[in-house]
Scaffold this active site. Structure first.
Site, PDB file in Angstrom:
ATOM      1  N   HIS A 203       0.812  -1.278  -0.002  1.00 41.81           N
ATOM      2  CA  HIS A 203      -0.177   0.226  -0.072  1.00 41.81           C
ATOM      3  C   HIS A 203       1.018   1.176  -0.001  1.00 41.81           C
ATOM      4  CE1 HIS A 203       0.891   0.067   4.219  1.00 41.81           C
ATOM      5  NE2 HIS A 203       0.678   1.221   4.388  1.00 41.81           N
TER       6      HIS A 203
HETATM    7  C1  UD1 Z   1      -2.122   5.780   5.205  1.00 42.20           C
HETATM    8  C2  UD1 Z   1      -0.836   6.507   5.908  1.00 42.20           C
HETATM    9  C3  UD1 Z   1       0.214   5.453   5.945  1.00 42.20           C
HETATM   10  C4  UD1 Z   1      -0.172   4.128   6.578  1.00 42.20           C
HETATM   11  C5  UD1 Z   1      -1.735   3.782   5.957  1.00 42.20           C
HETATM   12  C6  UD1 Z   1      -2.095   2.580   6.725  1.00 42.20           C
HETATM   13  C7  UD1 Z   1      -0.483   9.030   5.424  1.00 42.20           C
HETATM   14  C8  UD1 Z   1       0.486   9.719   4.650  1.00 42.20           C
HETATM   15  N1  UD1 Z   1      -0.302   7.668   5.077  1.00 42.20           N
HETATM   16  O1  UD1 Z   1      -1.761   5.534   4.072  1.00 42.20           O
HETATM   17  O2  UD1 Z   1       1.406   5.860   6.613  1.00 42.20           O
HETATM   18  O3  UD1 Z   1       0.721   3.151   6.332  1.00 42.20           O
HETATM   19  O4  UD1 Z   1      -2.501   4.815   6.141  1.00 42.20           O
HETATM   20  O5  UD1 Z   1      -2.897   1.900   6.108  1.00 42.20           O
HETATM   21  O6  UD1 Z   1      -0.955   9.429   6.566  1.00 42.20           O
HETATM   22  N2  UD1 Z   1      -9.114   4.803   0.638  1.00 42.20           N
HETATM   23  C9  UD1 Z   1     -10.280   4.467   0.635  1.00 42.20           C
HETATM   24  N3  UD1 Z   1     -10.850   3.935   1.768  1.00 42.20           N
HETATM   25  C10 UD1 Z   1     -10.372   4.349   3.037  1.00 42.20           C
HETATM   26  C11 UD1 Z   1      -9.077   4.615   3.215  1.00 42.20           C
HETATM   27  C12 UD1 Z   1      -8.395   5.156   1.864  1.00 42.20           C
HETATM   28  O7  UD1 Z   1     -10.769   4.102  -0.412  1.00 42.20           O
HETATM   29  O8  UD1 Z   1     -10.985   3.828   4.207  1.00 42.20           O
HETATM   30  C13 UD1 Z   1      -8.191   5.132  -0.325  1.00 42.20           C
HETATM   31  C14 UD1 Z   1      -8.657   6.490  -0.943  1.00 42.20           C
HETATM   32  O9  UD1 Z   1      -8.475   6.517  -2.457  1.00 42.20           O
HETATM   33  C15 UD1 Z   1      -7.339   7.533  -0.561  1.00 42.20           C
HETATM   34  C16 UD1 Z   1      -6.289   6.351  -0.672  1.00 42.20           C
HETATM   35  O10 UD1 Z   1      -6.953   5.023  -0.175  1.00 42.20           O
HETATM   36  O11 UD1 Z   1      -7.106   8.565  -1.367  1.00 42.20           O
HETATM   37  C17 UD1 Z   1      -5.249   6.532   0.325  1.00 42.20           C
HETATM   38  O12 UD1 Z   1      -5.604   6.690   1.808  1.00 42.20           O
HETATM   39  P1  UD1 Z   1      -4.789   7.576   2.527  1.00 42.20           P
HETATM   40  O13 UD1 Z   1      -5.405   7.717   4.024  1.00 42.20           O
HETATM   41  O14 UD1 Z   1      -4.510   9.014   2.165  1.00 42.20           O
HETATM   42  O15 UD1 Z   1      -3.449   7.236   2.753  1.00 42.20           O
HETATM   43  P2  UD1 Z   1      -2.947   5.572   3.045  1.00 42.20           P
HETATM   44  O16 UD1 Z   1      -2.283   4.939   1.690  1.00 42.20           O
HETATM   45  O17 UD1 Z   1      -4.034   4.651   3.516  1.00 42.20           O
HETATM   46  N1  UDP Z   2      -4.074  -5.550   8.808  1.00 44.90           N
HETATM   47  C1  UDP Z   2      -5.281  -5.982   9.114  1.00 44.90           C
HETATM   48  N2  UDP Z   2      -5.900  -6.387   8.037  1.00 44.90           N
HETATM   49  C2  UDP Z   2      -5.304  -6.329   6.724  1.00 44.90           C
HETATM   50  C3  UDP Z   2      -3.932  -5.839   6.636  1.00 44.90           C
HETATM   51  C4  UDP Z   2      -3.209  -5.276   7.538  1.00 44.90           C
HETATM   52  O1  UDP Z   2      -5.695  -5.856  10.267  1.00 44.90           O
HETATM   53  O2  UDP Z   2      -5.844  -6.643   5.721  1.00 44.90           O
HETATM   54  C5  UDP Z   2      -3.171  -4.997  10.060  1.00 44.90           C
HETATM   55  C6  UDP Z   2      -1.926  -5.372  10.291  1.00 44.90           C
HETATM   56  O3  UDP Z   2      -2.130  -6.906  11.165  1.00 44.90           O
HETATM   57  C7  UDP Z   2      -1.123  -4.398  11.196  1.00 44.90           C
HETATM   58  C8  UDP Z   2      -1.795  -3.237  10.596  1.00 44.90           C
HETATM   59  O4  UDP Z   2      -2.964  -3.620   9.760  1.00 44.90           O
HETATM   60  O5  UDP Z   2      -1.467  -4.570  12.382  1.00 44.90           O
HETATM   61  C9  UDP Z   2      -0.863  -2.651   9.517  1.00 44.90           C
HETATM   62  O6  UDP Z   2      -1.454  -1.545   8.774  1.00 44.90           O
HETATM   63  P1  UDP Z   2      -0.920  -0.918   7.355  1.00 44.90           P
HETATM   64  O7  UDP Z   2      -0.293  -2.128   6.595  1.00 44.90           O
HETATM   65  O8  UDP Z   2      -2.054  -0.587   6.782  1.00 44.90           O
HETATM   66  O9  UDP Z   2      -0.028   0.202   7.904  1.00 44.90           O
HETATM   67  P2  UDP Z   2       1.490   0.428   8.283  1.00 44.90           P
HETATM   68  O10 UDP Z   2       1.662  -0.495   9.308  1.00 44.90           O
HETATM   69  O11 UDP Z   2       2.304   0.319   7.053  1.00 44.90           O
HETATM   70  O12 UDP Z   2       1.614   1.890   8.710  1.00 44.90           O
END
Ligand code: UD1
Ligand code: UDP
Length: 353
Positions: A203
């Site tokens: 992601h």
């Molecule tokens: C964010 C965090 C990242 C973290 C991740 C955990 C920042 C800069 N990044 O990244 O550090 O590792 O969360 O998962 O804060 N979207 C949906 N539904 C949702 C959420 C997101 O469709 O419920 C889609 C949207 O198109 C959105 C994109 O995912 O634009 C990215 O979401 P965003 O929260 O901006 O960043 P993440 O990649 O999730």
């Molecule tokens: N996780 C989850 N379901 C999923 C993928 C990840 O519960 O389908 C959990 C995972 O066990 C971990 C956390 O989400 O605790 C990690 O989140 P993510 O990879 O989104 O973010 P990051 O840790 O890179 O910020």
């Protein structure tokens, strides 16, 4: 004392749940959800299964550009912190929700406590790296998960008080592992056998938003002889569709929606190997004794690499395939992230604050 906790993204619900269970024995906690993550499987599922109460408020900011998203959170949080007047604001990790809460707390002159302080990838292209550095420099109390994180903070001469508490994710996995074994049916739901599949997540913006890197990762995973289960983040699905990679990926991989925490811990625990660009997943694989291949050039969780349980391979197709095929971590393992009592230590330290 009264603690106002700010969460917004998936990993923060998991970390906050671990701390909340301890915190609420001694302190009043107000939980604010920024709404950064909002899909049922990215948010609600965690509140339902992790035993934390519903957020007291959800700012509902949703997705937008980083600046607009952070600004909207900042405005909403400033208002909530002023209204609640807590003794401390507690934030987790390195997302935009973390940064917004850190700035908001400093603007209204409230003590800020940061869990997962001191992590550094030293890659300033990562939005998370800037979020971490800024939050650490604004924080009054810094809860570092390891000795290296403490050293990083000392190196930067942060003004707040630094404590090595161990890592809250270790607490989270311990809580979930046995429960997952008893309650999760995910292996049969997905149709995989214990020890015979690879679990993957992707992601990170640097991987999903670059078609060449995303293609290399998907090809490498599809080339593994084992079944590869990929619970895909919505961002990854969106990009796969945009780059017309979705159809082929769904034929060659077991693509599923993101799953709940117990199911994900179960999948990690029983996988033959994990391939990921997630921060949390690298550590959970380490705690669960599952070898990890990290599809990034660097990691802030370097101890897992030094211990021989995690290999950094970037988005190089050949390197990913080779690392997955050859993963063979050593039998013994250090414990750089504590013993699973980080939540209790954090609660105690907040007490003394
Ligand atoms: C964010 C965090 C990242 C973290 C991740 C955990 C920042 C800069 N990044 O990244 O550090 O590792 O969360 O998962 O804060 N979207 C949906 N539904 C949702 C959420 C997101 O469709 O419920 C889609 C949207 O198109 C959105 C994109 O995912 O634009 C990215 O979401 P965003 O929260 O901006 O960043 P993440 O990649 O999730
Ligand atoms: N996780 C989850 N379901 C999923 C993928 C990840 O519960 O389908 C959990 C995972 O066990 C971990 C956390 O989400 O605790 C990690 O989140 P993510 O990879 O989104 O973010 P990051 O840790 O890179 O910020």
């Amino acid at each position: 004392m009264k603690v106002l906790t700010v969460v917004g993204a998936r990993p923060q619900f998991i970390k906050a749940a671990a701390v909340s269970r301890e915190l609420r024995r001694r302190h009043e906690e107000v939980l604010i959800h920024t709404g950064q993550h909002y899909d049922e499987e990215m948010s609600d599922v965690f509140f339902e299964e992790l035993g934390i109460p519903e957020p007291d408020d959800n700012l509902g900011v949703g997705s937008s550009s980083h600046g607009a998203q952070t600004a909207e959170m900042l405005a909403g949080l400033e208002e909530r912190i002023e209204a609640e007047d807590p003794d401390a604001v507690l934030v987790y990790g390195d997302t935009n929700s973390t940064l917004a809460a850190a700035i908001a707390a400093s603007k209204v002159d409230t003590r800020l406590a940061h869990v997962e302080a001191g992590l550094r990838s030293y890659n300033r292209e990562m939005p998370e790296e800037i979020n971490r550095v800024l939050t650490d420099h604004a924080a009054d109390l810094l809860f570092a998960p390891s000795r290296r994180a403490v050293a990083n903070l000392r190196e930067e001469s942060v003004p707040g008080a630094v404590h090595n508490t161990g890592d809250v994710m270790c607490d989270a996995v311990r809580w979930a592992r046995d429960r997952a074994e008893d309650h999760s049916e995910i292996l049969s739901e997905v149709g995989v056998e214990s020890g015979e599949y690879v679990l993957a997540t992707v992601h990170r913006a640097s991987n999903t938003d670059d078609p060449e890197r995303l293609a290399a990762i998907l090809d490498a995973l599809a080339g593994d002889p084992r079944e590869v289960v990929l619970p895909a983040h919505p961002r990854t699905i969106n990009r796969m569709r945009e780059y017309e990679m979705y159809e082929e990926a769904s034929e060659r991989l077991t693509l599923v929606d993101p799953v709940g925490y117990l199911d994900f811990v179960r999948l990690q625990d029983r996988a033959d190997a994990v391939a990921t660009d997630s921060g949390g997943v690298q550590k959970e694989a380490f705690f669960l004794d599952t070898p990890c291949v990290t599809m990034r050039e660097e990691t802030e969780w370097r101890e897992t690499v030094e211990a021989g349980w995690n290999e950094l391979v970037g988005a190089n197709e050949t390197a990913i395939r080779r690392a997955l095929a050859d993963a063979d971590p050593p039998g013994d393992k250090p414990r750089p992230y504590g013993d699973g009592d980080a939540a209790a230590r954090i609660t105690e330290l907040l007490d003394d604050a």
